[in-house]
Design a protein around this motif. Structure first.
Motif, PDB file in Angstrom:
ATOM      1  N   GLN A 246     -70.482 -76.785 -41.114  1.00 53.17           N
ATOM      2  CA  GLN A 246     -72.052 -76.548 -41.545  1.00 53.17           C
ATOM      3  C   GLN A 246     -72.584 -75.587 -40.458  1.00 53.17           C
ATOM      4  OE1 GLN A 246     -74.443 -79.256 -44.158  1.00 53.17           O
ATOM      5  NE2 GLN A 246     -73.243 -81.075 -44.086  1.00 53.17           N
ATOM      6  N   PHE A 247     -72.312 -75.687 -39.415  1.00 50.30           N
ATOM      7  CA  PHE A 247     -72.956 -75.419 -37.940  1.00 50.30           C
ATOM      8  C   PHE A 247     -72.575 -73.623 -37.781  1.00 50.30           C
ATOM      9  CE2 PHE A 247     -72.730 -74.115 -33.120  1.00 50.30           C
ATOM     10  CZ  PHE A 247     -74.418 -74.642 -33.496  1.00 50.30           C
ATOM     11  N   ARG A 248     -71.001 -73.498 -38.893  1.00 46.63           N
ATOM     12  CA  ARG A 248     -70.706 -72.418 -38.649  1.00 46.63           C
ATOM     13  C   ARG A 248     -71.055 -71.906 -39.993  1.00 46.63           C
ATOM     14  NH1 ARG A 248     -64.415 -73.245 -38.406  1.00 46.63           N
ATOM     15  NH2 ARG A 248     -63.965 -74.806 -36.184  1.00 46.63           N
ATOM     16  N   VAL A 249     -72.059 -71.649 -40.984  1.00 46.64           N
ATOM     17  CA  VAL A 249     -72.359 -71.059 -41.686  1.00 46.64           C
ATOM     18  C   VAL A 249     -74.166 -70.891 -41.314  1.00 46.64           C
ATOM     19  CG1 VAL A 249     -73.547 -71.566 -43.988  1.00 46.64           C
ATOM     20  CG2 VAL A 249     -70.680 -72.617 -43.653  1.00 46.64           C
ATOM     21  N   GLU A 250     -74.286 -72.304 -41.098  1.00 47.36           N
ATOM     22  CA  GLU A 250     -75.705 -71.415 -40.650  1.00 47.36           C
ATOM     23  C   GLU A 250     -75.861 -71.056 -39.204  1.00 47.36           C
ATOM     24  OE1 GLU A 250     -78.619 -75.412 -39.571  1.00 47.36           O
ATOM     25  OE2 GLU A 250     -77.687 -75.961 -41.684  1.00 47.36           O
ATOM     26  N   SER A 251     -75.344 -70.324 -38.350  1.00 53.28           N
ATOM     27  CA  SER A 251     -75.622 -69.994 -37.501  1.00 53.28           C
ATOM     28  C   SER A 251     -75.089 -68.482 -37.661  1.00 53.28           C
ATOM     29  CB  SER A 251     -74.667 -69.924 -36.341  1.00 53.28           C
ATOM     30  OG  SER A 251     -74.117 -69.133 -35.608  1.00 53.28           O
ATOM     31  N   MET A 252     -74.483 -67.616 -39.183  1.00 50.85           N
ATOM     32  CA  MET A 252     -74.353 -66.678 -39.346  1.00 50.85           C
ATOM     33  C   MET A 252     -75.250 -66.415 -40.557  1.00 50.85           C
ATOM     34  SD  MET A 252     -70.270 -66.212 -40.405  1.00 50.85           S
ATOM     35  CE  MET A 252     -69.893 -64.353 -40.196  1.00 50.85           C
TER      36      MET A 252
END
Length: 641
Positions: free
Chosen positions: A51-57
């Motif tokens: 989820q952290f990766r998706v939000e970052s992008m």
């Protein structure tokens, strides 16, 4: 001081081994590429979730458009509606298929649906039942939304709305391009560019590893975007309307593809299984070349029916194959029409699972290969019975009978749980408290033979204990009836073959070595002094060690209690030659295995390795046990001659 180099060499080997593992896995390079790709720190790639990766992008695209992400509380997430739709998974027609079976797969189905139908937080107008009533806000995911009726009427008049199968409205791309569709289209396009670059620079190994890590990261982030929208329990920004819309549209897309395949008469094909984004299409009476041609036509027709980038592609053709149950199938795979040699591929069955012992995977794969190549059940039965006989006689590699189950920690089990790993841990802690396995570590164990009516948990032993004690034997009946036959029957019962019946009709054999404890067939008063001493040194701990075979050592098939039967005693020269050949063979086998072990660990034989992953160690143990017959043979020859 003269032996300190051993400790130093040991730790240097450990350090070099760690570096080689890191290099082989490309952990540093891959993590660095993912950090650059997602725009997060190096350590966050390892410590944070998807989820952290998706939000970052996602937020990098949302910020220039003046969008702010919602931050719902735990209570808001708990009050959100539960998901109502499931992906389509058909119940397969379980049987053996000799005709070619086409496997078609939608390319990145969920990301393609999000892009093709513009599903996003920023384009969703909510459920149809809430729209057009009044100007009050209504429930939307874990938050609330308000849609003015005038705006809704204007969108409807200009036909700028799309509706998902579960009754949720979204605006079309002409009104607003969603953040998620834009992010995913950039990810998929970038991945295609990276894969093209990999084909152009095949000889540059360093660049290949970098590009592979990059395309892998892009693939992972695309696949978890749907999960980000549907994570209703622990999600950062869940929205059940978007998650349900994606699943429902994927289900509808697959159903339309199935209907198209079965309604087109010229193909003469039938869908026998479907799973989320894939189709298994049977072509009765067709050749492999025809199957590839029909598969290409189906892929093209289904792709034209759907908006881009939703695309169905021909993945492979199975011939022959077995459909067992959902997500469990196996077959000979052809990836192109001109491929001559098929590739064995299995999904979900015991040949690709780690919760059994290796003998199950090896036997099942061999049985299926014989069945696919010959379609002859008699040859399958012949191989299976031969392997059962070898197991009953003990002529097997003990390494193939080792189970390895994960240890969940002493507090991870209920009181009184009969778990092999837990039982072994308790036994080990009595002698060495530091021997307790770590949580998550796989603990190896075997099941040994024992007296009748003894609970199975009492027959669990560690492989080290089995190798150290000559009296312990693997429980052949348990391994055959409980571990091997069930997975074989799950495949072979589909063609009407019952392995249980084959085993029940099989004669029971036990291979007894000629007295390995010294003496054996010779009367005690006629034993040499050395043999008597050796016999006294061997401690018998199981009843099987008190018995030895009564077969004649010349292998004439007759029974005797004196080592050599009366008929063979009439030909002493033949007996001597035969026995000495046996002795030479046993000594040669042991010597070759010892050389192999020494060359592997590069040390003297007294400090040889004891790794349970080394097949040579198990072979050496067996050869050493067989070699103990040599002294008995020599003593017997001295007594006779």
């Amino acid at each position: 001081p003269y032996s300190r180099w051993v400790v130093l060499e040991y730790y240097l080997d450990r350090v070099n081994g760690n570096f080689e593992i890191l290099n082989q896995l490309d952990l540093i390079g891959r993590t660095a590429e993912l950090a650059k790709l997602f725009g997060i720190q190096f350590y966050e790639v390892l410590s944070r979730g998807s989820q952290f990766r998706v939000e970052s992008m996602m937020l990098r695209i949302a910020k220039p458009k003046n969008f702010v992400s919602v931050s719902p509380s735990i209570q808001q997430r708990a009050h959100m509606r539960a998901p109502e739709y499931l992906p389509l998974i058909l119940e397969p027609n379980s049987r053996f298929y000799a005709d070619p079976m086409i496997v078609l797969d939608f390319q990145s189905l969920y990301p393609s649906i999000i892009i093709g139908y513009n599903y996003c937080f920023s384009t969703c107008l909510g459920r149809i039942e809430h729209l057009g009533e009044d100007t009050t806000s209504f429930e939307f995911g874990a938050s609330h939304l308000r849609v003015p009726p005038k705006m809704l009427k204007a969108l409807l008049d200009k036909n700028l709305l799309t509706f998902s199968p579960c009754g949720i409205a979204f605006v079309k791309k002409r009104v607003r391009e969603g953040v998620l569709p834009r992010m995913l289209s950039e990810i998929l396009n970038t991945r295609l560019m990276v894969k093209k670059s990999m084909k152009l620079h095949k000889n540059n190994i360093t660049l290949q590893r970098v590009l592979h890590s990059r395309q892998l990261g892009l693939k992972l982030i695309a696949n978890v975007t749907y999960g980000y929208t549907a994570a209703n329990f622990s999600g950062r920004m869940p929205c059940v309307e978007i998650g349900d819309s994606v699943v429902a549209k994927g289900r509808e897309t697959l159903e339309r593809a199935i209907k198209l395949v079965e309604s087109t008469e010229r193909w003469g094909a039938k869908v026998v299984y479907g799973d989320t984004d894939s189709l298994f299409v049977l072509c009765p009476g067709r050749s492999k070349a025809d199957a590839f041609k029909i598969g290409a036509e189906i892929a093209e027709a289904v792709t034209k029916e759907n908006p881009p980038p939703v695309k169905l592609k021909l993945e492979k053709v199975y011939q022959p194959s077995i459909l067992q149950t959902k997500k469990r199938y196996v077959g000979y795979m052809y990836e192109s029409a001109d491929q001559e040699t098929p590739i064995y591929e299995a999904k979900g069955i015991e040949t690709v699972r780690r919760d059994g012992c290796p003998v199950v995977a090896k036997m099942l794969e061999k049985v299926l290969r014989i069945l696919f190549e010959t379609c002859d059940v008699s040859k399958v039965r012949q191989y299976t019975c031969r392997q059962f006989t070898k197991i009953l006689e003990g002529r097997v590699n003990l390494q193939d009978f080792i189970f390895a189950k994960e240890f969940r920690g002493e507090s991870g089990y209920k009181p009184g749980a009969c778990v092999p790993a837990l039982e072994l841990m308790r036994k080990w802690k009595l002698t060495d408290p530091r021997r307790e396995p770590r949580q998550g570590q796989r603990v190896p164990y075997v099941i040994v033979s024992g007296p009748p009516l003894v609970p199975l948990i009492r027959l669990v032993r560690s492989p080290d204990e089995l190798l150290a004690n000559e009296g312990l034997k693997i429980n052949a009946n348990y391994y055959i009836t409980k571990a091997i036959i069930p997975p074989l029957n799950r495949c072979l019962l589909l063609i009407g073959a019952d392995v249980n019946q084959w085993y029940n009709e099989l004669p029971r054999k036990t291979l007894m070595l000629h007295n390995t404890g010294g003496g054996g067939g010779l009367p005690a008063e006629k034993l040499p002094a050395t043999a008597t001493t050796d016999q006294q040194m061997h401690k018998k701990v199981t009843i099987s060690q008190y018995f030895s075979t009564t077969n004649c050592i010349v292998d004439c098939g007759k029974q005797t209690h004196h080592g050599v039967c009366n008929d063979c005693r009439q030909q002493p020269q033949r007996v001597l030659v035969h026995v000495m050949n046996k002795v030479n063979k046993l000594e040669r086998k042991l010597e070759l295995t010892e050389k192999m072990c020494r060359s592997c660990c590069q040390r003297t034989f007294e400090t040889a390795c004891s790794s349970l992953d080394c097949p040579v160690m198990f072979s050496l143990n067996r050869r050493t046990l067989e070699h103990k017959q040599v002294q008995y043979y020599r003593d017997l020859m001295e007594h006779l001659f």
